[in-house]
Write an enzyme that holds these catalytic residues in place. Structure first.
Site, PDB file in Angstrom:
ATOM      1  N   HIS A 168       3.501   9.118  -3.796  1.00  0.00           N
ATOM      2  CA  HIS A 168       4.224   8.856  -2.545  1.00  0.00           C
ATOM      3  C   HIS A 168       5.488   9.704  -2.405  1.00  0.00           C
ATOM      4  CE1 HIS A 168       6.121   6.580  -5.659  1.00  0.00           C
ATOM      5  NE2 HIS A 168       7.183   6.398  -4.894  1.00  0.00           N
ATOM      6  N   ASP A 169       5.831  10.465  -3.438  1.00  0.00           N
ATOM      7  CA  ASP A 169       7.019  11.324  -3.373  1.00  0.00           C
ATOM      8  C   ASP A 169       6.668  12.808  -3.218  1.00  0.00           C
ATOM      9  OD1 ASP A 169       8.724   9.140  -3.842  1.00  0.00           O
ATOM     10  OD2 ASP A 169       8.579   9.387  -6.011  1.00  0.00           O
TER      11      ASP A 169
ATOM     12  N   ASP B 179       9.575   2.949 -12.757  1.00  0.00           N
ATOM     13  CA  ASP B 179      10.327   3.864 -11.902  1.00  0.00           C
ATOM     14  C   ASP B 179      11.506   4.500 -12.657  1.00  0.00           C
ATOM     15  OD1 ASP B 179      10.588   4.590  -8.966  1.00  0.00           O
ATOM     16  OD2 ASP B 179      12.612   3.875  -9.355  1.00  0.00           O
TER      17      ASP B 179
ATOM     18  N   GLU C  50       7.762   6.849 -15.200  1.00  0.00           N
ATOM     19  CA  GLU C  50       8.111   7.999 -14.355  1.00  0.00           C
ATOM     20  C   GLU C  50       9.377   8.624 -14.917  1.00  0.00           C
ATOM     21  OE1 GLU C  50       9.345   9.190  -9.812  1.00  0.00           O
ATOM     22  OE2 GLU C  50      10.283   7.554 -10.880  1.00  0.00           O
TER      23      GLU C  50
ATOM     24  N   ASP D  80       4.624  -1.878  -9.975  1.00  0.00           N
ATOM     25  CA  ASP D  80       5.756  -0.967 -10.108  1.00  0.00           C
ATOM     26  C   ASP D  80       6.941  -1.756 -10.649  1.00  0.00           C
ATOM     27  OD1 ASP D  80       7.321   1.459  -9.548  1.00  0.00           O
ATOM     28  OD2 ASP D  80       5.754   1.865  -8.064  1.00  0.00           O
TER      29      ASP D  80
ATOM     30  N   ASP E  71      -3.088  -2.283   7.522  1.00  0.00           N
ATOM     31  CA  ASP E  71      -2.395  -3.420   8.136  1.00  0.00           C
ATOM     32  C   ASP E  71      -3.420  -4.451   8.597  1.00  0.00           C
ATOM     33  OD1 ASP E  71      -0.780  -5.127   9.596  1.00  0.00           O
ATOM     34  OD2 ASP E  71      -0.649  -3.779  11.335  1.00  0.00           O
TER      35      ASP E  71
ATOM     36  N   ASP F 193       1.011  -5.885  12.868  1.00  0.00           N
ATOM     37  CA  ASP F 193       2.443  -5.647  13.076  1.00  0.00           C
ATOM     38  C   ASP F 193       2.832  -4.187  12.800  1.00  0.00           C
ATOM     39  OD1 ASP F 193       2.374  -5.470  10.346  1.00  0.00           O
ATOM     40  OD2 ASP F 193       3.910  -6.990   9.952  1.00  0.00           O
TER      41      ASP F 193
HETATM   42  C1  NOJ Z   1      11.168   7.213  -7.812  1.00  0.00           C
HETATM   43  C2  NOJ Z   1      10.264   6.664  -6.757  1.00  0.00           C
HETATM   44  O1  NOJ Z   1       8.980   7.161  -6.948  1.00  0.00           O
HETATM   45  C3  NOJ Z   1      10.867   7.055  -5.435  1.00  0.00           C
HETATM   46  O2  NOJ Z   1      10.015   6.804  -4.359  1.00  0.00           O
HETATM   47  C4  NOJ Z   1      12.176   6.324  -5.297  1.00  0.00           C
HETATM   48  O3  NOJ Z   1      12.836   6.771  -4.137  1.00  0.00           O
HETATM   49  C5  NOJ Z   1      13.094   6.560  -6.489  1.00  0.00           C
HETATM   50  N1  NOJ Z   1      12.404   6.523  -7.745  1.00  0.00           N
HETATM   51  C6  NOJ Z   1      14.158   5.518  -6.529  1.00  0.00           C
HETATM   52  O4  NOJ Z   1      13.604   4.273  -6.878  1.00  0.00           O
END
Ligand code: NOJ
Length: 560
Positions: free
Chosen positions: A329-330, A199, A256, A98, A21, A25
Site C-alpha cells: 500500500h506504500d 509496522d 517492516e 498489522d 465496500d 458508504d
Molecule cells: C509504514 C506503513 O506501511 C505506512 O503506510 C505508514 O504510513 C507508516 N508506516 C507509518 O505507520
C-alpha cells in the site's frame, strides 16, 4: 534447511479501505472482505495480511491507532471481524494482523492522558523533550515532511513523531509500555490470529540522548534516520517480545524495516536468535530513486536489481528468510514501475510475477497486483488523499517554489495513492467496489482491467498468478532451492538458477520490450526436462541453450 509452514505460504495483503465496500458508504469494510474470500481461496493464497482495521481517526488511514482493542466504525464491528477470522480459517487460510507500535494516534487514551501534565502516569509512554534555544529538540525530520517534533502548549514540551504529528512515537525505553504492548499482542493471538506484520518495527529503539543527525536534505527518513533505525536496543526489545509473546504461539512474523541491510536482516531473522522470521527490506524499492530520496526519480538499472536481489538471496540463505514483494500500500504499481503498462501490460506483469515467485522466500501479493492494476494520474492534487503526498506537495509547491507539474510527475510515478485506488472488481459504476460514492476516485481503466474479466479469461494475469502459486506448492525446489545468478552482465535479461539436491530450475526473464537472444553460458550445466511456466506460448521443448526472447518474455524450465 528447516521446513516451516510460513516459508511455504503465499501471502495476500488487503488494504481494507480500498478492497470492497459492503454497505454502500464508499469505504471498504470487513464484511466486504468476507464476501470476497472465495475469490482469494480460488487464487490459492494461504495467508491474508490485513492492514490496520483498529479504531483510528484516519490521519494515516489506520496507521494511527486510537484503540488497539477496537475495530474502526467505518470498517464494521468486532463481530464482523470474528466472522471474518472464522471464515478465513474455515477455508484453510490464515490471518495476520498489522501491528503498529512504533507510534499510536494522538487520540489514543494514553496520549490524551500523557499530554495533561508532566507527572501524568502515561507521560512516559511517549517521548517528550524541552526545546533547544527556542527551537525543536533536534533536527530529525518526519517522514511526512517537516520537523519530527511538535510543540505541546499545555506542558510546554515537544513530543516526537517520526510520522505525522497525529502519530506520536511510543517510548519503548519504558518497560510498562512494553508490557502493555505484549498484553495487547497476546489478546489478539488468543483470539486465534496467525501472526503479525510489524509496522516500521526497526524504529522503536532510538539512540539515547536523541542527538542531531547529519544534515542531508531530501533523504526520505532524513537527518536522524541512522539514529532511530536499527537502534541500540532493537534486538533486545525484539528478543523480549519473542520470549514474552511470540514463542508461545505457532505464528508468522514479518517486520517492516526501512533502512535494513542484509547483515542486519540476518540478525533479525536468524532462527537461533529468536526475533522475527522475515523482514521487509526497502533496498530493491529504492533502486529507482536518486540521492535525494523517493521523489527524486531515476530509471531502474537492471544491473542494480541483479546485484541487490542476488545479495539478499545468497545473504539470507541458510540463516534467515526472505520476504518477496513488488507491491504494497506504500509502493506504486509494479507493472507501471518496472514493466510496461501500455504496450505490454499483460506480458510484463506476468514476467515480473514469474521473476518474484521463483525466488527463495515467502511471496507477498498486494491486492490488484494479480489482475495487473496500474498507476493512476489525477490532474488535481485535491483528488489525492495520502497524507505523505499532500504534505509533500504543500511543502514543495504551496510553501516552496517547486514547479506544480514536476511535483505531479513525481506523484504519478511514486505516490502511495497509486496503490490505494479502489479495487477494480468489474466494469460497473465504481468498478463494483461500492454502490455509493467511493472515498477515493477509481483508476478510470477499471472498465478494461477488472477481476471479473480476469477470472473469465484463461490467459489473464490472474490465472497466471494462480499457476505460479500452484507451482510453488508442487515443487519444493521453488521454496527451498538455493540461488545462483547467471548472465550477470546482460543489460536486459535477468536469469537465475535454483538448485535443490539433483534438481534444477532455470528462470529466464526479459526486462525489456525488445527481442533479445538468450545464450546459456557454457559453464552452466543444465538439462531441461520440462517447461514449467511461460508467458508466451512455447512449442519447442528443446534444451534452452540459445533462443530469442520476446518482449518481457519469461520462461521457467525444470531439469537437472
Ligand atoms: C509504514 C506503513 O506501511 C505506512 O503506510 C505508514 O504510513 C507508516 N508506516 C507509518 O505507520
Amino acid at each position: 534447511m528447516k521446513k516451516d509452514w510460513w516459508k511455504e505460504s503465499i501471502v495476500y495483503q488487503i488494504y481494507p479501505r480500498s478492497f470492497h465496500d459492503s454497505n454502500g458508504d464508499g469505504i471498504g469494510d470487513i464484511k466486504g472482505i468476507t464476501e470476497k474470500l472465495d475469490y482469494l481461496k480460488h487464487l490459492g493464497v494461504d495467508v491474508i495480511w490485513l492492514s490496520p482495521v483498529y479504531e483510528s481517526p484516519n490521519d494515516d488511514n489506520g496507521y494511527d491507532i486510537a484503540d488497539y482493542y477496537a475495530i474502526m466504525d467505518e470498517f464494521g464491528t468486532m463481530d464482523d471481524w470474528e466472522e471474518l477470522l472464522e471464515e478465513i480459517h474455515l477455508r484453510g487460510m490464515k490471518l495476520i494482523m498489522d501491528l503498529v507500535v512504533n507510534h499510536s494516534s494522538d487520540e489514543h487514551e494514553w496520549f490524551r492522558e500523557a499530554r495533561k501534565s508532566k507527572d501524568n502516569a502515561y507521560r512516559d509512554y511517549y517521548i517528550w523533550r524541552e526545546g533547544k534555544n527556542g527551537k525543536e529538540p533536534n533536527n530529525w525530520k518526519s517522514s511526512f515532511s517537516g520537523s519530527a517534533w511538535e510543540f505541546d502548549e499545555k506542558t510546554g514540551e515537544y513530543y516526537l513523531h517520526l510520522f505525522s504529528k497525529k502519530q506520536p512515537d511510543l517510548n519503548w525505553e519504558n518497560p510498562k509500555l512494553r508490557e502493555e504492548i505484549y498484553k495487547m499482542m497476546r489478546w489478539w493471538l488468543d483470539k486465534g490470529i496467525d501472526g503479525f506484520r510489524m509496522d516500521v518495527i526497526n524504529f522503536i529503539s532510538k539512540v539515547p540522548g536523541l542527538p542531531d543527525g547529519p544534515e542531508k536534505a531530501g533523504e526520505r527518513y532524513a537527518s536522524g534516520g541512522k539514529l532511530y533505525r536499527n537502534g541500540p536496543r532493537i534486538h533486545e526489545f525484539l528478543q523480549e517480545m519473542n520470549r514474552e509473546v511470540l514463542s508461545k504461539y505457532d505464528v508468522m512474523t514479518v517486520g517492516e524495516m526501512p533502512g535494513v541491510n542484509v547483515e542486519e536482516a540476518k540478525r533479525y531473522t536468524d532462527h537461533r536468535r529468536q526475533e522475527l522470521q522475515m523482514v521487509f527490506t526497502f533496498e530493491h524499492m529504492n533502486l529507482d530513486s536518486g540521492e535525494n530520496g523517493k521523489w527524486d526519480l531515476k530509471p531502474l538499472e537492471l544491473s542494480d536489481l541483479k546485484e541487490n536481489i542476488s545479495k539478499w538471496q545468497t545473504g539470507l540463505h541458510g540463516t534467515g528468510w526472505n520476504s518477496l514483494y513488488w507491491n504494497n500500500h506504500d509502493q506504486p504499481r509494479i507493472v507501471s514501475r518496472f514493466g510496461d503498462d501500455k504496450d505490454f501490460r499483460v506480458e510484463s506483469a506476468k514476467m515480473l510475477g514469474t521473476f518474484l515467485h521463483m525466488l527463495q522466500g515467502t511471496p507477498y501479493i498486494y491486492q490488484g497486483e494479480e489482475i495487473g492494476m496500474t498507476n493512476v494520474q489525477f490532474e488535481s492534487i485535491e483528488d489525492y488523499q495520502d497524507i505523505e503526498i499532500r504534505n509533500m506537495y504543500r511543502e514543495k509547491v504551496v510553501d516552496g517554489n517547486a514547479d506544480h507539474h514536476e511535483v505531479m510527475e513525481a506523484i504519478y510515478v511514486k505516490g502511495r495513492d497509486n496503490a490505494r485506488t479502489p479495487f477494480q472488481w468489474n466494469d460497473q459504476p465504481a468498478g463494483g467496489f461500492t454502490t455509493g460514492e467511493p472515498w477515493m476516485r477509481l483508476n478510470p481503466n477499471y472498465r478494461e482491467i477488472n477481476a471479473e474479466k480476469a477470472v473469465d479469461d484463461p490467459n489473464s494475469i490472474y490465472h497466471y498468478y494462480r499457476n505460479l502459486i500452484q507451482l510453488r506448492k508442487k515443487h519444493t525446489i521453488i521454496v527451498y532451492g538455493d540461488y545462483q545468478l547467471i548472465l550477470p552482465d546482460h543489460d536486459k535479461i535477468y536469469s537465475y538458477l535454483r538448485t535443490l539436491e539433483h534438481e534444477k530450475l532455470l528462470v529466464i526473464t526479459n526486462f525489456s520490450a525488445d527481442h533479445v537472444s538468450f545464450d546459456l553460458p557454457k559453464n552452466v550445466e543444465f538439462e531441461a526436462e520440462e517447461i514449467l511456466i511461460g508467458n508466451y506460448h512455447v512449442t519447442e521443448t528443446k534444451n534452452p541453450v540459445s533462443f530469442t526472447l520476446k518482449p518481457y518474455e519469461a520462461r521457467v524450465y525444470k531439469g537437472k
